[in-house]
Design an enzyme around this catalytic site. Structure first.
Site, PDB file in Angstrom:
ATOM      1  N   ASP A   8       0.821  -1.120  -0.027  1.00 34.82           N
ATOM      2  CA  ASP A   8       0.096   0.107   0.085  1.00 34.82           C
ATOM      3  C   ASP A   8       0.899   1.213   0.093  1.00 34.82           C
ATOM      4  O   ASP A   8       2.346   1.058   0.348  1.00 34.82           O
ATOM      5  CB  ASP A   8      -0.962  -0.064   1.253  1.00 34.82           C
ATOM      6  CG  ASP A   8      -1.387   1.134   1.620  1.00 34.82           C
ATOM      7  OD1 ASP A   8      -2.283   1.594   0.619  1.00 34.82           O
ATOM      8  OD2 ASP A   8      -1.451   1.851   2.616  1.00 34.82           O
ATOM      9  N   ASP A  10      -0.038   5.211   0.954  1.00 31.60           N
ATOM     10  CA  ASP A  10      -0.281   6.049   2.073  1.00 31.60           C
ATOM     11  C   ASP A  10      -0.380   5.508   3.498  1.00 31.60           C
ATOM     12  O   ASP A  10      -1.128   4.605   3.593  1.00 31.60           O
ATOM     13  CB  ASP A  10      -1.477   6.812   1.903  1.00 31.60           C
ATOM     14  CG  ASP A  10      -1.576   7.762   0.715  1.00 31.60           C
ATOM     15  OD1 ASP A  10      -1.368   9.052   0.946  1.00 31.60           O
ATOM     16  OD2 ASP A  10      -1.640   7.287  -0.442  1.00 31.60           O
TER      17      ASP A  10
END
Ligand code: M1P
Length: 251
Positions: A8, A10
């Site tokens: 991922d 953020d």
């Protein structure tokens, strides 16, 4: 290919909606030159480019944007696939009713509140134009009132055709049921056929937008995942990874 990493962005490789820290970038570029990895995010490619340098994107196997509804390869030059999503009038009316009724002060909000992306929309009460300070203000408000959680539950009951997840600090991602980040795992399993996948995300819990990745990994019975709080934890895990040899006899 034995092992593929999936990250991922953020909260995992960068602070939310901010650029990768220079000290992590140096480490990660070195790591990335020796490992195969994909990126998966709720954000669109434009935001990915704001947060990660092209040099790093070029080293990736691919970049799944908009909750896996769009895949780029060759650092973003090649579009592999994309899905479409058109929100119903009823859904848009429900979102408007939340904008009208939210207790988050109107003068603090900035437009747009709905961002149309490939295969999804992003809905934000404070608005996508919020600066860093307003992002923190809304985030604290949301932690106290659990506004986004409430919106998510109502939306999913009232509009069963969609899935809703809480990705970052100020918004919700809304997309056709099933068109979530699990698409990243399904693609990798079909095209790269790794022995296993190592996933790192900051929202690996029910309701979080990384959870679907781990459900897909369980369905395929492949891999391990880690819920991290920030890039410092990601870095620590990657450093640890080079300290042991796994059961395949590889580093
Ligand atoms: O990638 C995580 C999330 O980042 C942003 O969230 P927010 O602006 O709420 O912090 C958004 O791009 C969101 O879509 C995405 O899931």
């Amino acid at each position: 290919m034995n092992k593929i990493y999936l990250f991922d962005i953020d909260g995992t490789l960068t602070p939310h909606r901010q650029s990768i820290a220079p000290e992590f970038l140096e480490f990660f570029l070195d790591w990335a030159s020796n490992n195969k990895f994909y990126l998966t995010t709720g954000s669109d490619f434009e935001k990915v480019q704001e947060q990660l340098p092209q040099e790093l994107l070029n080293l990736s196997e691919g970049i799944f944007c908009c909750m896996g509804n769009q895949l780029f390869k060759s650092g973003g030059k090649e579009l592999v696939y994309q899905n479409s999503f058109t929100p119903s009038d009823g859904l848009l009316e429900t979102l408007q009713s939340y904008l009208d009724s939210s207790d988050f002060p109107h003068p603090w909000r900035t437009e747009p509140h709905i961002e149309y992306r490939v295969g999804m929309i992003n809905f934000s009460i404070p608005g996508r134009g919020s600066d860093l300070k307003m992002r923190e203000t809304y985030s604290r408000f949301d932690e106290k009132c659990r506004e986004r959680l409430g919106i998510k539950e109502v939306l999913m009951n009232k509009h069963p055709e969609v899935d809703v997840s809480i990705g970052g600090k100020i918004s919700l991602d809304i997309y056709q049921k099933g068109n979530d980040k699990s698409q990243s795992v399904n693609y990798i399993m079909q095209h790269d056929k790794p022995r296993y996948i190592v996933f790192m995300g900051d929202r690996v819990f029910p309701g979080g937008n990384d959870y679907a990745v781990t459900l897909a990994m369980q369905r395929h019975n492949k891999g391990v995942w880690f819920n991290v709080s920030n890039w410092q934890e990601t870095k620590a895990l990657l450093r640890l990874g080079t300290l042991y040899i796994n059961r395949d006899g590889e580093k």
